[in-house]
Scaffold this active site. Structure first.
Site, PDB file in Angstrom:
ATOM      1  N   LYS A  78       0.854  -1.193   0.000  1.00 42.00           N
ATOM      2  CA  LYS A  78       0.000   0.000   0.000  1.00 42.00           C
ATOM      3  C   LYS A  78       0.883   1.234   0.000  1.00 42.00           C
ATOM      4  O   LYS A  78       1.868   1.300   0.757  1.00 42.00           O
ATOM      5  CB  LYS A  78      -0.898  -0.022   1.241  1.00 42.00           C
ATOM      6  CG  LYS A  78      -1.924   1.110   1.290  1.00 42.00           C
ATOM      7  CD  LYS A  78      -2.813   1.030   2.536  1.00 42.00           C
ATOM      8  CE  LYS A  78      -3.944   2.035   2.519  1.00 42.00           C
ATOM      9  NZ  LYS A  78      -4.811   1.951   3.706  1.00 42.00           N
ATOM     10  N   SER A 159      -9.880   2.019   2.520  1.00 38.73           N
ATOM     11  CA  SER A 159      -8.985   2.769   1.671  1.00 38.73           C
ATOM     12  C   SER A 159      -7.944   1.930   0.948  1.00 38.73           C
ATOM     13  O   SER A 159      -7.365   2.379  -0.031  1.00 38.73           O
ATOM     14  CB  SER A 159      -8.254   3.817   2.510  1.00 38.73           C
ATOM     15  OG  SER A 159      -7.396   3.181   3.462  1.00 38.73           O
ATOM     16  N   SER A 183     -10.323  -0.229   6.737  1.00 38.24           N
ATOM     17  CA  SER A 183      -9.669  -0.182   5.425  1.00 38.24           C
ATOM     18  C   SER A 183      -8.959  -1.442   4.973  1.00 38.24           C
ATOM     19  O   SER A 183      -8.508  -1.498   3.824  1.00 38.24           O
ATOM     20  CB  SER A 183      -8.672   0.971   5.387  1.00 38.24           C
ATOM     21  OG  SER A 183      -9.355   2.153   5.118  1.00 38.24           O
TER      22      SER A 183
HETATM   23  N1  GLN Z   1     -13.536   4.370   5.665  1.00 40.11           N
HETATM   24  C1  GLN Z   1     -12.979   4.845   6.888  1.00 40.11           C
HETATM   25  C2  GLN Z   1     -12.594   6.292   6.737  1.00 40.11           C
HETATM   26  O1  GLN Z   1     -12.803   6.822   5.708  1.00 40.11           O
HETATM   27  C3  GLN Z   1     -11.820   4.018   7.312  1.00 40.11           C
HETATM   28  C4  GLN Z   1     -10.610   4.281   6.535  1.00 40.11           C
HETATM   29  C5  GLN Z   1      -9.453   3.494   7.033  1.00 40.11           C
HETATM   30  O2  GLN Z   1      -9.614   2.498   7.748  1.00 40.11           O
HETATM   31  N2  GLN Z   1      -8.262   3.968   6.713  1.00 40.11           N
HETATM   32  O3  GLN Z   1     -12.079   6.892   7.619  1.00 40.11           O
END
Ligand code: GLN
Length: 495
Positions: A78, A159, A183
């Site tokens: 990532k 994400s 995410s």
């Molecule tokens: N979807 C969540 C957010 O937008 C979690 C994102 C994540 O876990 N990095 O904050």
């Protein structure tokens, strides 16, 4: 067998038995990337040359009888993990040209264990999002398609959408992700993969671009539970450079996968029976409980009464920490710099140009909830509720060994859906956020397909530091589900 179809465990054995070479395994994945990445956009940066070198080194190590746990295994990283000498963007314009002079602890551990890095995977900007639509490098496509010849382009979740899309489409055998509120788990569910967010502190955050420091946690994606166990075994471990890292030995996660669930108590949190949950997700959840009961577990109803405040508190705490963490992108120390008449103008122009809409929204929310007039009403209150959410889990784990829930309230949705309604987007995280707030380990396992042929995941939540039970339960679900679905877009299948 096609080289891109191997599991990590299978490839590890084939490499050691010299049935395949690391060079050809890496090449097969690089070719698949060349083929499919222009469409999927799962990678922001492909590091072909570095991968070929690492693979050659892996073959030498194997020939010399010095194979390590991941020698010759090609992975996607990532693009939130700093990689020495390789551009690390966090999915943001503001870091578009940032080349870190150091390696994150997690990626250093993977390299030490012999992994081959294929490149840097796309993500929502600064890991903020649930659809991979907020990346400054464009959206990622989910390789799965709705059945019946639908052309709708689906999101891979977020994400860590690039990581999930890459592993699902067989462009990489496994990937790193980070999970702040879901995410890893939500994209794993959307792409038919296994993915685990370990206990907060199990994997070092050192060298991972920070989003919300009290929640961020690295973890792996793979196509099987065992492969996740192999990857986590290399990624995890104490790191003196991260003050929140836990000084505990790394258990044998692979062995834990074989433990079974006989005699375990599995809790069903009644508050997760959300209104409006699709019937097929409800059914799959029940199916999962039946599988565990058949394998010898006892199913117990439990209550996590503060679940309903999970999302609301997450969307105060996470933006608050983000607004503070992102203050460092000032146009002076890292990345992009826009001109200004004076220093203030330089800051403002840089941040206006460098950050996307979702990141700006989070900064606005975060600075608001931390502002003198509202701190007590929002941030402090959210911290108190967070303590209650943790207490819910502690109480539940006094009677059960693990919890089973759905991972997400829907299957993958189409690109563009939910985009102009941030609250609808935030609802994706309703089942994943509580475990993040509590810091407990949680894994998503592919458990079935919905009526449109899209993968659905079940989430196994465990006690702090007890990833072993999470793996044991997840393995039983994987075995019982016999999930064998493959995405329409994948290496070796003509598009
Ligand atoms: N979807 C969540 C957010 O937008 C979690 C994102 C994540 O876990 N990095 O904050």
């Amino acid at each position: 067998m096609m080289l891109t179809e191997f599991t990590i465990a299978g490839a590890r054995a084939a490499l050691r038995d010299k049935e395949i070479s690391a060079a050809e395994l890496t090449l097969a994945h690089l070719e698949a990337i060349a083929d499919l990445n222009p469409r999927l956009n799962a990678f922001i940066t492909v590091t072909d040359e570095q991968a070929a070198l690492q693979a050659a080194r892996a073959d030498k190590a194997i020939a010399a009888g010095q194979a390590r746990p991941l020698t010759g295994i090609p992975l996607a990283i990532k693009d939130l993990f700093c990689t020495q000498g390789v551009r690390t963007t966090a999915g943001s314009r503001i870091l578009e040209n940032f080349v870190p002079p150091y390696e994150s602890t997690v990626t250093a551990r993977l390299l030490h264990d012999g992994a081959v890095f294929l490149g840097k995977a796309n993500l929502d900007e600064f890991a903020m999002g649930s659809s991979n639509m907020t990346s400054a490098f464009g959206p990622v496509e989910n390789p799965w398609k709705r059945s019946g010849g639908s052309n709708a382009v689906l999101v891979p979740g977020g994400s860590s959408g690039g990581s999930a899309s890459a592993v699902s489409a067989r462009l990489a055998m496994g990937a790193t992700g980070t999970d702040t509120g879901g995410s890893i788990r939500q994209p794993a569910a959307f792409c038919g993969l296994a993915g685990i967010k370990p206990t907060y502190g199990r994997c070092s955050r050192w060298g991972v671009v920070a989003f919300a420091s009290s929640l961020d946690q690295p973890g792996p994606f793979a196509r099987t539970v065992q492969d996740c166990a192999i990857l986590l075994g290399s990624m995890a471990g104490f790191d003196p450079k991260d003050s929140t890292s836990i000084d505990l030995a790394v258990p044998d996660f692979e062995a834990a996968c074989r433990r079974g669930v006989r005699g375990l108590k599995i809790g069903v949190p009644r508050e997760y029976r959300a209104d409006g949950m699709p019937a097929e997700i409800e059914r799959l959840w029940q199916q999962g409980l039946d599988w565990l009961r058949d394998a010898g577990a006892e199913i117990v109803d439990v209550s996590l009464p503060h679940t309903k405040y999970g999302l609301a508190t997450y969307y105060i705490v996470a933006p608050a920490e983000a607004s503070s963490n992102l203050a460092r992108y000032d146009g002076v120390r890292f990345g992009l710099r826009a001109d200004g008449q004076d220093l203030t103008e330089l800051y403002e122009a840089t941040r206006a140009e460098g950050f996307g809409e979702e990141v700006k929204r989070r900064i606005l929310i975060g600075t608001y909830v931390l502002s003198a007039g509202y701190y007590d009403a929002y941030y402090l209150r959210a911290q108190k509720v967070r303590a209650l959410i943790l207490k819910d889990f502690t109480d539940a784990f006094a009677t059960v060994d693990a919890l089973l829930t759905p991972t997400a309230p829907s299957a993958a949705f189409a690109q563009g859906e939910k985009m102009n309604d941030p609250v609808a987007m935030y609802l994706n995280d309703v089942f994943t956020v509580p475990a993040s707030m509590a810091g407990v380990p949680a894994m998503s396992v592919p458990a079935g397909l919905d009526s449109q042929g899209l993968p659905l995941g079940l989430q196994v939540i465990g006690r702090p530091y007890d990833e072993e039970t999470v793996f044991a339960v997840s393995q039983v679900i994987e075995d019982s589900a016999g999930f064998s679905g493959k995405p329409a877009l994948r290496a070796g299948v003509p598009a």
